[in-house]
Design a protein around this motif. Structure first.
Motif, PDB file in Angstrom:
ATOM      1  N   SER A  62       0.827  -1.211   0.000  1.00 31.06           N
ATOM      2  CA  SER A  62       0.000   0.000   0.000  1.00 31.06           C
ATOM      3  C   SER A  62       0.858   1.258   0.000  1.00 31.06           C
ATOM      4  O   SER A  62       0.448   2.307  -0.482  1.00 31.06           O
ATOM      5  CB  SER A  62      -0.922   0.002   1.223  1.00 31.06           C
ATOM      6  N   ALA A  63       2.058   1.138   0.543  1.00 30.21           N
ATOM      7  CA  ALA A  63       3.002   2.262   0.553  1.00 30.21           C
ATOM      8  C   ALA A  63       4.412   1.698   0.490  1.00 30.21           C
ATOM      9  O   ALA A  63       4.687   0.619   1.018  1.00 30.21           O
ATOM     10  CB  ALA A  63       2.821   3.107   1.804  1.00 30.21           C
ATOM     11  N   LEU A  64       5.288   2.420  -0.177  1.00 30.24           N
ATOM     12  CA  LEU A  64       6.669   1.975  -0.322  1.00 30.24           C
ATOM     13  C   LEU A  64       7.594   2.814   0.551  1.00 30.24           C
ATOM     14  O   LEU A  64       7.356   4.012   0.736  1.00 30.24           O
ATOM     15  CB  LEU A  64       7.120   2.101  -1.784  1.00 30.24           C
ATOM     16  N   PRO A  65       8.638   2.207   1.091  1.00 34.19           N
ATOM     17  CA  PRO A  65       9.659   3.011   1.767  1.00 34.19           C
ATOM     18  C   PRO A  65      10.254   4.023   0.786  1.00 34.19           C
ATOM     19  O   PRO A  65      10.171   3.851  -0.434  1.00 34.19           O
ATOM     20  CB  PRO A  65      10.705   1.962   2.185  1.00 34.19           C
ATOM     21  N   ASP A  66      10.836   5.058   1.306  1.00 32.52           N
ATOM     22  CA  ASP A  66      11.378   6.132   0.468  1.00 32.52           C
ATOM     23  C   ASP A  66      12.739   5.719  -0.094  1.00 32.52           C
ATOM     24  O   ASP A  66      13.789   6.105   0.416  1.00 32.52           O
ATOM     25  CB  ASP A  66      11.504   7.420   1.288  1.00 32.52           C
TER      26      ASP A  66
END
Length: 351
Positions: A62-66
């Motif tokens: 749902s979200a990726l690390p930067d």
């Protein structure tokens, strides 16, 4: 002379069917190994399609690390495989469990079936390359010390001895395959990760009787995040790159010795070493006098407008510093310059 296959004999392709109902009348019978690999390839594609198709919300982060793009892709591909292999979708049932139940009774070839039965138990490895020949790797898992024979894709010609390959280890009959397609890591990076992060983390947080391999699998995605952080903070130098020839390393060392570090700056120094490593792997230059290549390398990056060094230095000055002729420097600089443009273009596509 080979005996003639009779119509009621088992087909030599290994399907388990009689020859008359399988390959009879077909001029060339594919070997059991080839057919098995084709069937396993097809099963793998079906497994991934099931995951990203029917369980898209489950396998997509749902979200990726930067992370930079290339690291985000590394993380995403491994995230998908981790979700398919280990994370339940219904009760304790995972996607690989569902796929196995659906397919296991449909397989008629014994060799394919035996390999496929091992898939639900596949676990991730950190495989150190001990030998590589014609895209077949002999390696040792740094987590278990077990040895494996792994076949890698034909486009992974850059893999060298002491590289470390990361991925889930799938049985492929006569060998293993790493899923997803592995990225070769410099062993030094993995050693730093193990010494500075993983070993302490494992000792502090492992469950009773939990092995390093089991702990690595349980925390696989967090381990990948930590590994990527080691990649991002690692400082490149000539002594922590795997060189296939001593002369290639000598050029890098000479460049580090004679180049003006203050003028170029750390980023340009590292970019130059990264380029030289790329150049050696792609072109495998034969080097009789490393000083010429080191001088050409220094002059090119010192004057390359893309790097913005803005140094007022002449070709003769750098040639004299390295003890070579300006003509020799110029010839090698032209060769390096063409490859440098290709290198920059490839780097830009990864950002």
């Amino acid at each position: 002379m080979a005996s003639k296959i009779k119509r009621n004999d088992p087909c030599p392709c290994g399907s388990g069917k009689k020859y008359k109902k399988c390959h009879c009348g077909i001029e060339e019978v594919a070997s059991t190994e080839v057919v098995m690999e084709q069937e396993l390839d097809q099963l793998y594609q079906q497994l991934i399609s099931l995951g990203v198709g029917s369980y898209q919300s489950h396998v997509r982060p749902s979200a990726l690390p930067d992370f930079p793009k290339e690291y985000s892709e590394l993380y995403t591909f491994n995230y998908i495989v981790k979700q398919i292999m280990d994370e339940p979708v219904e009760g304790d049932t995972t996607i690989i469990d569902k796929f196995y139940e659906k397919k296991v009774d449909t397989l008629t070839r014994p060799q394919t079936l035996e390999a496929f039965k091992m898939w639900p138990g596949a676990a991730p490895v950190l495989l150190e390359v001990k030998q590589v020949d014609n895209f077949v790797v002999q390696g040792q898992d740094l987590l278990t010390d077990e040895a494996y024979t792994v076949k890698i894709p034909d486009d992974m010609s850059e893999v060298v001895v002491s590289d470390v390959l990361l991925g889930y280890l799938f049985n492929w009959g006569t060998h293993y395959a790493l899923i997803p397609t592995p990225v070769p890591f410099d062993k030094r990076i993995i050693e730093n990760f193990m010494d500075k992060s993983f070993n302490d983390d494992y000792e502090a947080n492992k469950e009773e009787n939990e092995t390093k391999s089991e702990y690595f699998q349980r925390h696989y995605l967090r381990m990948i995040e930590t590994l990527i952080q080691h990649l991002e903070t690692d400082e490149l130098s000539s002594d922590n790159i795997n060189w296939s020839k001593d002369s290639h390393q000598q050029v890098a060392e000479l460049f580090e010795t004679y180049a003006d570090h203050n003028r170029l700056g750390q980023k340009v120094m590292e970019a130059t070493l990264g380029f030289w490593s790329y150049y050696c792997k792609e072109y495998n230059p034969t080097i009789r006098k490393p000083e010429i290549f080191a001088a050409a390398l220094e002059y090119h990056v010192t004057t390359a407008p893309e790097l913005g060094v803005k140094a007022n230095v002449t070709q003769k000055e750098i040639a004299t510093k390295h003890g070579v002729s300006p003509n020799s420097l110029s010839k090698r600089k032209n060769e390096i310059g063409e490859a440098f443009q290709t290198f920059l273009q490839e780097q830009q596509t990864m950002v």
